[in-house]
Design a protein around this motif. Structure first.
Motif, PDB file in Angstrom:
ATOM      1  N   ILE A  41      -4.015   7.445  -4.957  1.00 49.36           N
ATOM      2  CA  ILE A  41      -4.042   8.194  -6.077  1.00 49.36           C
ATOM      3  C   ILE A  41      -5.543   8.686  -6.328  1.00 49.36           C
ATOM      4  O   ILE A  41      -5.669   9.858  -6.817  1.00 49.36           O
ATOM      5  CB  ILE A  41      -3.757   7.199  -7.428  1.00 49.36           C
ATOM      6  CG1 ILE A  41      -2.490   6.331  -7.233  1.00 49.36           C
ATOM      7  CG2 ILE A  41      -3.721   7.936  -8.776  1.00 49.36           C
ATOM      8  CD1 ILE A  41      -1.298   7.304  -7.694  1.00 49.36           C
ATOM      9  N   CYS A  86       2.479  10.810 -13.080  1.00 56.07           N
ATOM     10  CA  CYS A  86       2.448  10.470 -14.528  1.00 56.07           C
ATOM     11  C   CYS A  86       3.652  10.970 -15.278  1.00 56.07           C
ATOM     12  O   CYS A  86       4.271  10.189 -15.934  1.00 56.07           O
ATOM     13  CB  CYS A  86       1.069  10.893 -15.228  1.00 56.07           C
ATOM     14  SG  CYS A  86      -0.229  10.017 -14.743  1.00 56.07           S
ATOM     15  N   ARG A 108      -1.393  13.936  -9.661  1.00 61.99           N
ATOM     16  CA  ARG A 108      -1.491  12.840 -10.543  1.00 61.99           C
ATOM     17  C   ARG A 108      -0.585  13.251 -11.635  1.00 61.99           C
ATOM     18  O   ARG A 108       0.156  12.359 -12.142  1.00 61.99           O
ATOM     19  CB  ARG A 108      -2.996  12.817 -11.140  1.00 61.99           C
ATOM     20  CG  ARG A 108      -3.859  12.284 -10.004  1.00 61.99           C
ATOM     21  CD  ARG A 108      -5.329  11.955 -10.712  1.00 61.99           C
ATOM     22  NE  ARG A 108      -6.254  11.777  -9.484  1.00 61.99           N
ATOM     23  CZ  ARG A 108      -7.537  11.468  -9.766  1.00 61.99           C
ATOM     24  NH1 ARG A 108      -7.898  11.555 -10.954  1.00 61.99           N
ATOM     25  NH2 ARG A 108      -8.219  11.476  -8.662  1.00 61.99           N
ATOM     26  N   TYR A 127      -1.693   4.128 -12.914  1.00 61.09           N
ATOM     27  CA  TYR A 127      -1.676   4.409 -11.484  1.00 61.09           C
ATOM     28  C   TYR A 127      -2.983   4.205 -11.165  1.00 61.09           C
ATOM     29  O   TYR A 127      -4.049   4.836 -11.593  1.00 61.09           O
ATOM     30  CB  TYR A 127      -0.902   5.728 -11.055  1.00 61.09           C
ATOM     31  CG  TYR A 127       0.295   5.809 -11.851  1.00 61.09           C
ATOM     32  CD1 TYR A 127       1.475   5.231 -11.144  1.00 61.09           C
ATOM     33  CD2 TYR A 127       0.443   6.319 -12.983  1.00 61.09           C
ATOM     34  CE1 TYR A 127       2.928   5.364 -11.730  1.00 61.09           C
ATOM     35  CE2 TYR A 127       2.020   6.695 -13.540  1.00 61.09           C
ATOM     36  CZ  TYR A 127       3.106   6.333 -12.847  1.00 61.09           C
ATOM     37  OH  TYR A 127       4.274   6.182 -13.616  1.00 61.09           O
ATOM     38  N   VAL A 156      -3.867   7.731 -15.409  1.00 62.36           N
ATOM     39  CA  VAL A 156      -4.549   7.528 -14.337  1.00 62.36           C
ATOM     40  C   VAL A 156      -6.103   7.563 -14.829  1.00 62.36           C
ATOM     41  O   VAL A 156      -6.495   8.222 -15.755  1.00 62.36           O
ATOM     42  CB  VAL A 156      -4.578   8.701 -13.250  1.00 62.36           C
ATOM     43  CG1 VAL A 156      -5.740   8.467 -12.158  1.00 62.36           C
ATOM     44  CG2 VAL A 156      -3.248   8.816 -12.574  1.00 62.36           C
TER      45      VAL A 156
END
Ligand code: SF4
Lengths: 205, 472
Positions: free
Chosen positions: B208, B220, B216, B203, B233
């Motif tokens: 983000i 996820c 985050r 991502y 991330v």
């Protein structure tokens, strides 16, 4: 080397057809049956809620159809086994008597968990699956033979190609699907890998 | 050669290629809970193997733990025996157990980050599919089954095949009332519940990059609902600031060295991704699921689909199970239960946002509402801010930490055909404990608004509504 695997080259027997995409592991084995410290007896609860609801609707779930009792091959559709990582799902299916699953696609964790217990999940095209599902439904005594070596499934007059990623297929065919033995072997190599990871020494230098 | 974070971390942790073509991957952190571990420990004992790295293995109790009365022994004998099995195994092998007496117990995916155990560049495994949550820190985190739990205990390794990487770029400003939960539900709605099979999701994008670690993690967390076993991330200053000062994070100069290493792991700008997908954050709306998988969702002001023939068997099956009509609006759907919690949305910022909506209002009379903090630390922090009082005053139950009604292995569950507005991650048939129970997934703020209104409402207009509407 310690291993308890055996070579798995093919599976053969009558088939039980379960239609539907995205059949998740909560449906395969509802969470209340995860309250256990062994996998024993899980087969009694495989698809339990689906089976109950189907019975209430007057159309028995395939796992309850007398003609499919004793089946060794499970035929499904797309994204079978999505959802949680519970190994209880393939355990329940395998303990019920299933020795191979053929479907359009499998959720990744389910596929891996099945491999870990020596239960091959092979894929076939949607069109071929439609034929296989219909065959299992209309002629339930037909023997389905899944052969990993030739990559073929034979059932009655049907011969359809079935596939599986090479590594998984090799693991089954060579009897290395229980990888634990391989992993605990040669631990010095594991230590060499660990030695290059700075977080294991607390970023000391 | 330019590489993605996934490739860098994978390469660093590769021990060797196994004869069957799989990779033997070293696991940097193994998290264990009571439901998927007993059989693994039993096999370990049977084969006479030790736990290789008890120092890299941490455990907690979350799935079956009651969130109301917690006196031992638990009334549920199976819950008691699973908890004692984990306690005995942790004692036997020297594994640190975050049980309720430590004050650090909680959902495994909430406490890993909280303790600073979850760090960039690690490979992480846990017998739970939402292990992808930890990828928010730039770790490669896998959900595994019980036989693999046994493998990791015995060898600190897994036999795996590498994944492809799909970069999902989210750019733009999220409108008011639209949250990380809506972003991930939209991604799943767009790419499908099996779109991520064989992929790790990376991502990225400015949306983000501006997100907090909590947000985050929400994103996820639900990678697996999109079929992706791994989501991550790239680590940045937000990641490092979150970790600074946490119990298991490095400190002093070691922390600076760690930051340098962590930074070096981010995907190179010229890395090659197997696929790239873009999403416009500004175009998103609060999202609600209407069906029996997390891909079956609509904007809150949208309508349910009309199945187009036999190709839409999944839509028909979902509509039938949910008892909804094709084409009906989702707003106005009456709810019976409101659940705020889970590893998706049971962290402090989620509770704050929900409390902001709830403050000064009352839960609708016909609704049973509960808040289950993701961890004991989240609960304590929320209580310090008085959030528990806000929820209690409004008529919510305020509970102890655990998974609770996310999967209903403890006493919290739906009854019969109840409809639940839930901040959790799965709306599968039977997921919340009643085989015929129905789940609508949405953001915690949307759950809060639904609890007050007694039906699905648009939090964007609700938040501007006068308190007069409360209690209807
Ligand atoms: S909160 Fe729900 S999804 Fe998360 S670990 Fe617990 S049961 Fe699994």
């Amino acid at each position: 080397m310690t291993t308890r695997s055996s070579r798995i080259e093919h599976a053969s027997g009558t088939a039980v057809p379960v239609r539907g995409d995205d059949i998740d592991t909560d449906r395969i084995i509802p969470a209340r049956f995860l309250k256990t410290i062994t996998f024993e007896g899980l087969e009694a609860h495989v698809f339990e809620d689906d089976r109950k609801q189907a019975a209430e609707h007057g159309t028995p779930h395939p796992f309850d159809v007398p003609a499919h009792q004793g089946a060794h091959v499970l035929v499904v559709q797309g994204n079978f086994g999505c959802g949680s990582s519970r190994e209880h799902a393939p355990q329940a299916i395998a303990r019920w008597g299933i020795q191979a699953i053929v479907g359009e696609s499998f959720a990744e964790i389910f596929f891996g968990n099945s491999l870990m217990i020596g239960l091959p999940c092979v894929t076939a095209s949607r069109a071929d699956l439609e034929k296989l599902l219909t065959l299992a439904e209309t002629q339930p005594t037909t023997v389905f033979d899944v052969d990993l070596a030739s990559g073929q499934l034979r059932a009655g007059s049907l011969v359809v190609p079935v596939t599986m990623p090479d590594a998984a297929r090799e693991a089954l065919r060579t009897g290395n699907w229980d990888a634990t033995g391989l992993l605990v072997d040669r631990y010095e190599e594991v230590e060499r890998t660990a030695a290059r990871l700075p977080y294991l020494s607390g970023f000391a230098s | 050669m330019a590489r993605t974070l996934f490739q860098k971390v994978w390469d660093l942790h590769t021990v060797r290629m196994l004869p069957n073509g799989q990779t033997q991957l070293f696991i940097g952190l193994h998290l264990v809970h009571e439901v998927t571990s007993p059989q693994a420990f039993a096999e370990l004992a049977e084969r006479g193997w030790p736990v290789r790295r008890p120092d890299r293995t941490f455990a907690t109790v979350d799935h079956i733990i009651p969130t109301a009365a917690r006196v031992r022994p638990f009334a549920d004998l199976m819950a008691e025996s699973m908890t004692s099995a984990l306690e005995a195994n942790c004692r036997k092998y020297g594994i640190r157990l975050f049980d309720p007496s430590t004050g650090s117990q909680g959902i495994v995916h909430v406490i890993g980050p909280e303790q600073g155990l979850t760090q960039p560049g690690l490979t992480i495994a846990c017998g739970d599919s939402h292990t992808s949550t930890h990828g928010a820190f730039g770790a490669i985190a896998f959900g595994i089954g019980t036989s693999q739990v046994r493998d990791v205990l015995a060898s600190q390794c897994l036999a795996l095949a590498p994944l492809k990487v799909r970069r999902i770029e989210v750019n733009g400003t999220l409108p008011e009332g639209v949250y990380a939960k809506d972003v991930i539900l939209s991604i799943i709605g767009r790419l499908g519940v099996k779109g991520g099979t064989g992929y790790a999701y990376e991502y990225a994008g400015d949306t983000i990059a501006r997100m907090s670690m909590d947000e985050r993690m929400t994103i996820c967390n639900m990678s697996i609902e999109g079929g992706a076993r791994v989501g991550y991330v790239n680590p940045d200053e937000t990641t490092f600031e979150f970790l600074r000062g946490r119990p298991y994070a490095p400190s002093g100069e070691a922390f600076d060295r760690a930051c340098d290493w962590w930074r070096s792991l981010a995907s190179d700008s010229d890395a090659e991704w197997d696929d790239v997908v873009r999403l416009d954050a500004a175009a998103l709306a609060p999202t609600v699921t209407w069906g029996i998988n997390p891909g079956q969702s609509v904007d809150v002001d949208g309508r349910l689909p009309k199945p187009a023939g036999s190709a839409d068997a999944g839509v028909s099956e979902a509509l039938e199970f949910m008892g909804f009509a094709a084409g009906q609006p989702i707003a106005g759907t009456r709810i019976d239960v409101a659940f705020i919690g889970s590893c998706t949305n049971g962290r402090l910022s989620d509770l704050r946002e929900a409390a902001r909506i709830v403050k000064g209002h009352r839960v609708a009379k016909h609704v049973r509402a509960l808040v289950v903090p993701g961890s004991q630390s989240v609960a304590v922090a929320a209580e310090r801010e008085g959030l528990d009082a806000v929820f209690r005053d409004a008529g919510f139950d305020w509970r102890g930490a655990g998974c609770s009604m996310c999967l209903a292995m403890n006493p919290d569950r739906l009854e019969g055909r109840e409809v639940c507005a839930s901040s959790s991650n799965r709306n599968f048939k039977g997921r919340q404990g009643s085989p015929t129970g129905r789940t609508l997934l949405m953001s915690p703020a949307m759950v809060a608004a639904a609890a007050l209104a007694g039906e699905v409402v648009d939090v964007r207009s609700w938040s501007t509504e006068a308190p007069a509407l409360a209690g209807v």
